[in-house]
Motif scaffolding. Sequence first.
Motif, PDB file in Angstrom:
ATOM      1  N   LYS A 214     -27.625  11.595  25.372  1.00  0.00           N
ATOM      2  CA  LYS A 214     -26.357  11.576  25.641  1.00  0.00           C
ATOM      3  C   LYS A 214     -25.263  12.391  24.927  1.00  0.00           C
ATOM      4  CE  LYS A 214     -27.002   6.942  27.518  1.00  0.00           C
ATOM      5  NZ  LYS A 214     -26.394   5.507  27.529  1.00  0.00           N
ATOM      6  N   SER A 215     -26.011  13.478  24.160  1.00  0.00           N
ATOM      7  CA  SER A 215     -25.305  14.306  23.074  1.00  0.00           C
ATOM      8  C   SER A 215     -24.609  15.496  23.755  1.00  0.00           C
ATOM      9  CB  SER A 215     -25.922  14.264  22.088  1.00  0.00           C
ATOM     10  OG  SER A 215     -26.360  13.264  21.420  1.00  0.00           O
ATOM     11  N   ALA A 216     -24.268  15.629  24.924  1.00  0.00           N
ATOM     12  CA  ALA A 216     -23.603  16.642  25.534  1.00  0.00           C
ATOM     13  C   ALA A 216     -22.129  17.043  24.807  1.00  0.00           C
ATOM     14  CB  ALA A 216     -23.554  16.564  26.862  1.00  0.00           C
ATOM     15  N   PRO A 217     -21.945  18.351  24.776  1.00  0.00           N
ATOM     16  CA  PRO A 217     -20.610  18.892  23.911  1.00  0.00           C
ATOM     17  C   PRO A 217     -19.413  17.926  24.874  1.00  0.00           C
ATOM     18  CG  PRO A 217     -21.868  20.589  24.261  1.00  0.00           C
ATOM     19  CD  PRO A 217     -22.836  19.426  25.066  1.00  0.00           C
ATOM     20  N   GLY A 218     -18.632  17.198  24.001  1.00  0.00           N
ATOM     21  CA  GLY A 218     -17.504  16.583  24.429  1.00  0.00           C
ATOM     22  C   GLY A 218     -17.724  15.156  24.859  1.00  0.00           C
ATOM     23  N   SER A 219     -18.927  14.679  24.608  1.00  0.00           N
ATOM     24  CA  SER A 219     -19.303  13.290  24.808  1.00  0.00           C
ATOM     25  C   SER A 219     -18.698  12.466  23.899  1.00  0.00           C
ATOM     26  CB  SER A 219     -20.678  13.168  25.124  1.00  0.00           C
ATOM     27  OG  SER A 219     -21.505  13.416  24.092  1.00  0.00           O
ATOM     28  N   GLY A 220     -18.566  12.932  22.655  1.00  0.00           N
ATOM     29  CA  GLY A 220     -18.355  11.978  21.594  1.00  0.00           C
ATOM     30  C   GLY A 220     -19.543  11.370  21.013  1.00  0.00           C
TER      31      GLY A 220
END
Length: 350
Positions: free
Chosen positions: A43-49
């Motif tokens: 779940k660590s996509a850029p912008g996900s926090g």
Amino acid sequence: MTYRSIRPGQTWLDTEGKRIHAHGGSILHVDGTFYWYGENKEKSAPGSGVWHWGVRCYASKDLYNWEDRGLIIPPEPDDPASSLHPSKLVDRPHIIYNRFTKKYVCWLKIMQPDASQKSTVLVADDILGPYTMVRDGLKPLGMSAGDFDLVVNPSDGKAYYYFERVHSEMICADLTDDYTDVTGYYSTHFPQPHPPYVREAPAHFFRDGLHYLVTSGTTGYFPNPSEVACSKLYHGPFEVLGDPHVGDDSRTSFGSQICSVFKHPHKKDLYIALADRWVTEHTPGNPRTYEEAADAFDRIFNPNRGLDPTVDHFQPVDTTKADYVWLPFRFDGKMAYLDWKDEWRVEDYE
């Protein structure tokens, strides 16, 4: 699909057809089963926090096909103050078994907002958990402790903790009998003035009377040359032998960073370097080569160049797409080499 070989750098799926997320971790062999655990970056996509979504573990009988056994250390999304909150920079889980306490002991590195790094320690009765936190916010030896490896002496059960004293040197520290803290006894190795030269990501293994440490330089997610060193003792002194990656003109460890080395329990001399390929696609604004990354980090940290933090404008790396580079070591005297292989099989080794 069913795998019959290891294919470095190619996307690796579990038995349900999902991308494997076990980064920065290692393998334990327990009662005939291999357990591969690491950072869950699904779940660590850029912008996900989201920096992490817990520690995930997989099980296998052949090192090729991995069954997802779930989150052995789940995140704590409802508690922003928790060290396990998804926004916290949890890295590099390492687990060792304490035969005296009958506990599995897991250490986590957690980067802090002020760039210092602390440790969280958890214990469990089973490799798959549940794990209970026993230490949090730990600064081993009063130091900011970065990338690390945990090692147990198989003869007497004594344990050691190799870690990067952030942006400075490598430390080897004795662990307490329960493996949840340091005793205070330690040694220092590979002092360097600043990144990108500081050694991090230590991976220890023992072979033919020698303790080996494989380390990387310090260029964030951007890969750099690895370095092999060896010693007759856990605490050194270590002799630096050089870059193990044969024919790697890119000087990027084949585009990867080694996180641990696994000795196959049923093979005479098969040592496998487990590495993460964090960057699988170029993002505009980020370094394309090791030379560009090294120069950028030198400009950020080198006081003789004016300490230019404005250089640090790297774009986020999409770690949900990170892959793995697993390669077997080849030995020539003391030196440990890694040759590139598009595909290889455990069965090809004695």
